[in-house]
Design a protein around this motif. Structure first.
Motif, PDB file in Angstrom:
ATOM      1  N   LEU A  44       0.838  -1.298  -0.139  1.00 31.91           N
ATOM      2  CA  LEU A  44       0.059  -0.129   0.015  1.00 31.91           C
ATOM      3  C   LEU A  44       0.946   1.175  -0.070  1.00 31.91           C
ATOM      4  CD1 LEU A  44      -2.730   1.438   0.312  1.00 31.91           C
ATOM      5  CD2 LEU A  44      -2.573   1.131   2.918  1.00 31.91           C
ATOM      6  N   ALA A  45       0.688   1.940  -1.075  1.00 31.69           N
ATOM      7  CA  ALA A  45       1.561   3.326  -1.106  1.00 31.69           C
ATOM      8  C   ALA A  45       0.585   4.318  -0.230  1.00 31.69           C
ATOM      9  CB  ALA A  45       1.522   3.948  -2.301  1.00 31.69           C
ATOM     10  N   GLY A  46       0.899   4.370   1.042  1.00 31.10           N
ATOM     11  CA  GLY A  46       0.323   5.180   1.998  1.00 31.10           C
ATOM     12  C   GLY A  46      -0.177   4.438   3.370  1.00 31.10           C
ATOM     13  N   THR A  47      -0.894   4.686   4.074  1.00 30.42           N
ATOM     14  CA  THR A  47      -1.363   4.042   5.401  1.00 30.42           C
ATOM     15  C   THR A  47      -2.638   3.827   5.806  1.00 30.42           C
ATOM     16  OG1 THR A  47      -1.543   6.300   6.579  1.00 30.42           O
ATOM     17  CG2 THR A  47       0.832   5.126   6.405  1.00 30.42           C
ATOM     18  N   PRO A  48      -2.810   2.665   6.218  1.00 32.92           N
ATOM     19  CA  PRO A  48      -4.274   2.294   6.762  1.00 32.92           C
ATOM     20  C   PRO A  48      -4.581   3.233   7.832  1.00 32.92           C
ATOM     21  CG  PRO A  48      -2.828   0.412   7.337  1.00 32.92           C
ATOM     22  CD  PRO A  48      -2.099   1.274   6.683  1.00 32.92           C
ATOM     23  N   THR A  49      -5.898   3.651   8.165  1.00 35.70           N
ATOM     24  CA  THR A  49      -6.191   4.518   9.339  1.00 35.70           C
ATOM     25  C   THR A  49      -7.499   3.737  10.242  1.00 35.70           C
ATOM     26  OG1 THR A  49      -7.790   5.942   8.120  1.00 35.70           O
ATOM     27  CG2 THR A  49      -5.240   6.590   8.171  1.00 35.70           C
ATOM     28  N   GLY A  67     -10.098   3.391   7.474  1.00 40.91           N
ATOM     29  CA  GLY A  67     -10.121   4.087   6.122  1.00 40.91           C
ATOM     30  C   GLY A  67      -8.719   3.998   5.708  1.00 40.91           C
ATOM     31  N   TYR A  68      -8.044   4.864   4.815  1.00 44.60           N
ATOM     32  CA  TYR A  68      -6.695   4.617   4.394  1.00 44.60           C
ATOM     33  C   TYR A  68      -6.534   6.119   3.863  1.00 44.60           C
ATOM     34  CZ  TYR A  68      -8.779   4.122  -0.360  1.00 44.60           C
ATOM     35  OH  TYR A  68      -9.245   4.568  -1.422  1.00 44.60           O
ATOM     36  N   VAL A  69      -5.020   6.381   3.688  1.00 41.51           N
ATOM     37  CA  VAL A  69      -4.581   7.539   3.029  1.00 41.51           C
ATOM     38  C   VAL A  69      -3.824   6.951   2.026  1.00 41.51           C
ATOM     39  CG1 VAL A  69      -2.941   9.406   3.127  1.00 41.51           C
ATOM     40  CG2 VAL A  69      -4.553   9.078   5.062  1.00 41.51           C
ATOM     41  N   PRO A 106      -6.430   7.723  -4.934  1.00 42.24           N
ATOM     42  CA  PRO A 106      -5.382   8.375  -4.232  1.00 42.24           C
ATOM     43  C   PRO A 106      -6.319   9.583  -3.193  1.00 42.24           C
ATOM     44  CG  PRO A 106      -5.325   8.354  -6.562  1.00 42.24           C
ATOM     45  CD  PRO A 106      -6.359   7.641  -6.351  1.00 42.24           C
ATOM     46  N   GLY A 107      -5.594   9.985  -2.293  1.00 39.15           N
ATOM     47  CA  GLY A 107      -6.175  10.633  -1.355  1.00 39.15           C
ATOM     48  C   GLY A 107      -6.462   9.987  -0.039  1.00 39.15           C
ATOM     49  N   THR A 108      -6.927  11.015   0.898  1.00 38.59           N
ATOM     50  CA  THR A 108      -7.473  10.369   2.190  1.00 38.59           C
ATOM     51  C   THR A 108      -9.051   9.833   2.105  1.00 38.59           C
ATOM     52  OG1 THR A 108      -6.073  11.927   3.370  1.00 38.59           O
ATOM     53  CG2 THR A 108      -7.860  11.164   4.602  1.00 38.59           C
ATOM     54  N   HIS A 109      -9.089   8.726   2.829  1.00 39.72           N
ATOM     55  CA  HIS A 109     -10.442   8.099   2.688  1.00 39.72           C
ATOM     56  C   HIS A 109     -10.836   7.796   4.016  1.00 39.72           C
ATOM     57  CE1 HIS A 109     -10.716   8.443  -1.789  1.00 39.72           C
ATOM     58  NE2 HIS A 109      -9.151   8.214  -1.740  1.00 39.72           N
ATOM     59  N   LYS A 110     -11.616   8.058   4.769  1.00 38.88           N
ATOM     60  CA  LYS A 110     -12.036   7.854   6.117  1.00 38.88           C
ATOM     61  C   LYS A 110     -13.368   6.890   5.914  1.00 38.88           C
ATOM     62  CE  LYS A 110     -10.543  11.921   8.465  1.00 38.88           C
ATOM     63  NZ  LYS A 110     -10.953  12.658   9.652  1.00 38.88           N
ATOM     64  N   ALA A 111     -13.360   5.920   6.696  1.00 39.31           N
ATOM     65  CA  ALA A 111     -14.816   5.207   6.877  1.00 39.31           C
ATOM     66  C   ALA A 111     -14.985   4.614   5.491  1.00 39.31           C
ATOM     67  CB  ALA A 111     -15.776   5.997   7.413  1.00 39.31           C
ATOM     68  N   THR A 112     -13.915   3.650   5.104  1.00 38.31           N
ATOM     69  CA  THR A 112     -14.165   2.875   3.901  1.00 38.31           C
ATOM     70  C   THR A 112     -14.654   1.653   4.166  1.00 38.31           C
ATOM     71  OG1 THR A 112     -11.849   2.053   3.830  1.00 38.31           O
ATOM     72  CG2 THR A 112     -12.496   3.931   2.491  1.00 38.31           C
ATOM     73  N   PHE A 113     -14.750   1.032   5.414  1.00 43.62           N
ATOM     74  CA  PHE A 113     -15.259  -0.083   5.877  1.00 43.62           C
ATOM     75  C   PHE A 113     -15.424  -0.338   7.418  1.00 43.62           C
ATOM     76  CE2 PHE A 113     -10.881  -1.953   6.110  1.00 43.62           C
ATOM     77  CZ  PHE A 113     -10.935  -3.086   6.988  1.00 43.62           C
ATOM     78  N   ALA A 114     -16.173  -1.254   7.759  1.00 45.31           N
ATOM     79  CA  ALA A 114     -16.548  -1.524   9.232  1.00 45.31           C
ATOM     80  C   ALA A 114     -16.249  -2.745   9.616  1.00 45.31           C
ATOM     81  CB  ALA A 114     -17.540  -0.389   9.680  1.00 45.31           C
ATOM     82  N   PRO A 149     -19.653   3.419   6.276  1.00 49.94           N
ATOM     83  CA  PRO A 149     -19.536   2.829   4.703  1.00 49.94           C
ATOM     84  C   PRO A 149     -20.835   2.055   4.714  1.00 49.94           C
ATOM     85  CG  PRO A 149     -18.052   1.616   6.242  1.00 49.94           C
ATOM     86  CD  PRO A 149     -18.585   2.883   7.114  1.00 49.94           C
ATOM     87  N   ALA A 150     -21.270   2.257   3.260  1.00 51.47           N
ATOM     88  CA  ALA A 150     -22.390   1.438   2.787  1.00 51.47           C
ATOM     89  C   ALA A 150     -21.903   0.418   2.148  1.00 51.47           C
ATOM     90  CB  ALA A 150     -23.370   2.515   1.966  1.00 51.47           C
ATOM     91  N   SER A 151     -21.945  -0.643   2.447  1.00 51.62           N
ATOM     92  CA  SER A 151     -21.182  -1.855   1.616  1.00 51.62           C
ATOM     93  C   SER A 151     -22.326  -2.396   0.851  1.00 51.62           C
ATOM     94  CB  SER A 151     -20.810  -3.090   2.750  1.00 51.62           C
ATOM     95  OG  SER A 151     -22.031  -3.468   3.388  1.00 51.62           O
ATOM     96  N   GLY A 152     -23.688  -2.060   0.927  1.00 48.24           N
ATOM     97  CA  GLY A 152     -24.492  -2.593  -0.003  1.00 48.24           C
ATOM     98  C   GLY A 152     -25.124  -4.084   0.301  1.00 48.24           C
ATOM     99  N   ASN A 153     -26.071  -4.310  -0.396  1.00 44.97           N
ATOM    100  CA  ASN A 153     -26.689  -5.667   0.050  1.00 44.97           C
ATOM    101  C   ASN A 153     -26.845  -6.507  -1.110  1.00 44.97           C
ATOM    102  OD1 ASN A 153     -28.977  -4.172  -1.079  1.00 44.97           O
ATOM    103  ND2 ASN A 153     -30.313  -4.399   0.747  1.00 44.97           N
ATOM    104  N   GLY A 154     -26.476  -5.956  -2.319  1.00 50.71           N
ATOM    105  CA  GLY A 154     -26.413  -6.964  -3.607  1.00 50.71           C
ATOM    106  C   GLY A 154     -27.842  -6.835  -4.335  1.00 50.71           C
ATOM    107  N   SER A 155     -28.683  -5.871  -3.726  1.00 51.31           N
ATOM    108  CA  SER A 155     -29.940  -5.759  -4.421  1.00 51.31           C
ATOM    109  C   SER A 155     -30.020  -4.893  -5.566  1.00 51.31           C
ATOM    110  CB  SER A 155     -31.178  -5.596  -3.175  1.00 51.31           C
ATOM    111  OG  SER A 155     -30.934  -4.098  -2.917  1.00 51.31           O
TER     112      SER A 155
END
Length: 180
Positions: A44-49, A67-69, A106-114, A149-155
């Motif tokens: 990963l070019a960056g860091t997990p957060t 999330g990650y940067v 690229p960039g800062t992304h907060k709350a990409t999964f939980a 994060p909205a992971s979706g339910n496949g619907s």
């Protein structure tokens, strides 16, 4: 005899319109989830957060919000597996539902999964691309500025098919109304 032919022709036209609407809906559903191809990364070019957790004080559980940067210039992917996973450390929680992020923009992304709900005494460590971050009950609580994060339910495809049916029903109703 003429009436039967015209009725069959109308039904054929309605079936064709419904089929066309269905094809359009399926194509749209497939196109919504496609994006530009991303390179496959090993690191990963960056860091997990993990900036915060969502706490439930009533039963002493929490959800870790990761999330990650990314300092990369373009998007990349790291498939879920040994190089991209969440591991639970200690505590009474033995497993959790966590669909790790696999596409990194690229960039800062907060709350990409939980994670799912974890016991207060359990720590969750996300290892991705050779880097790690650990979440625990002691992290700050997420504020109103962090949306989960909205992971979706496949619907999505099912909704597209229902919409195609609605369009076909409308076309059928409209044709019958004009014919009357």
């Amino acid at each position: 005899m003429r009436s039967v032919r015209s009725s069959l022709r109308r039904r054929g036209a309605l079936i064709a319109a419904g089929a066309a609407a269905l094809v359009v809906a399926i194509t749209a559903a497939l196109m919504v989830n496609t994006g530009a191809a991303a390179a496959t990364w090993k690191t990963l070019a960056g860091t997990p957060t993990c900036d915060c957790v969502l706490q439930n004080s009533k039963d002493n559980t929490y959800r870790a919000i990761f999330g990650y940067v990314s300092t990369a210039n373009s998007a990349g992917t790291i498939a879920a597996g040994d190089n991209n996973k969440v591991v639970l450390n200690g505590g009474s929680t033995r497993s959790t539902a966590a669909e790790v992020t696999t596409r990194f923009e690229p960039g800062t992304h907060k709350a990409t999964f939980a994670t799912g709900w974890l016991a207060k005494d359990t720590a969750a460590t996300w290892t991705v691309g050779g880097k790690t971050v650990t979440a625990s009950w002691n992290k700050p609580t997420c504020g109103a500025d962090v949306s989960l994060p909205a992971s979706g339910n496949g619907s999505g495809p099912l909704i597209a098919l229902i919409m195609a049916g609605v369009v076909a029903a409308f076309v059928f109703w409209r044709k019958r109304r004009k014919a009357a």
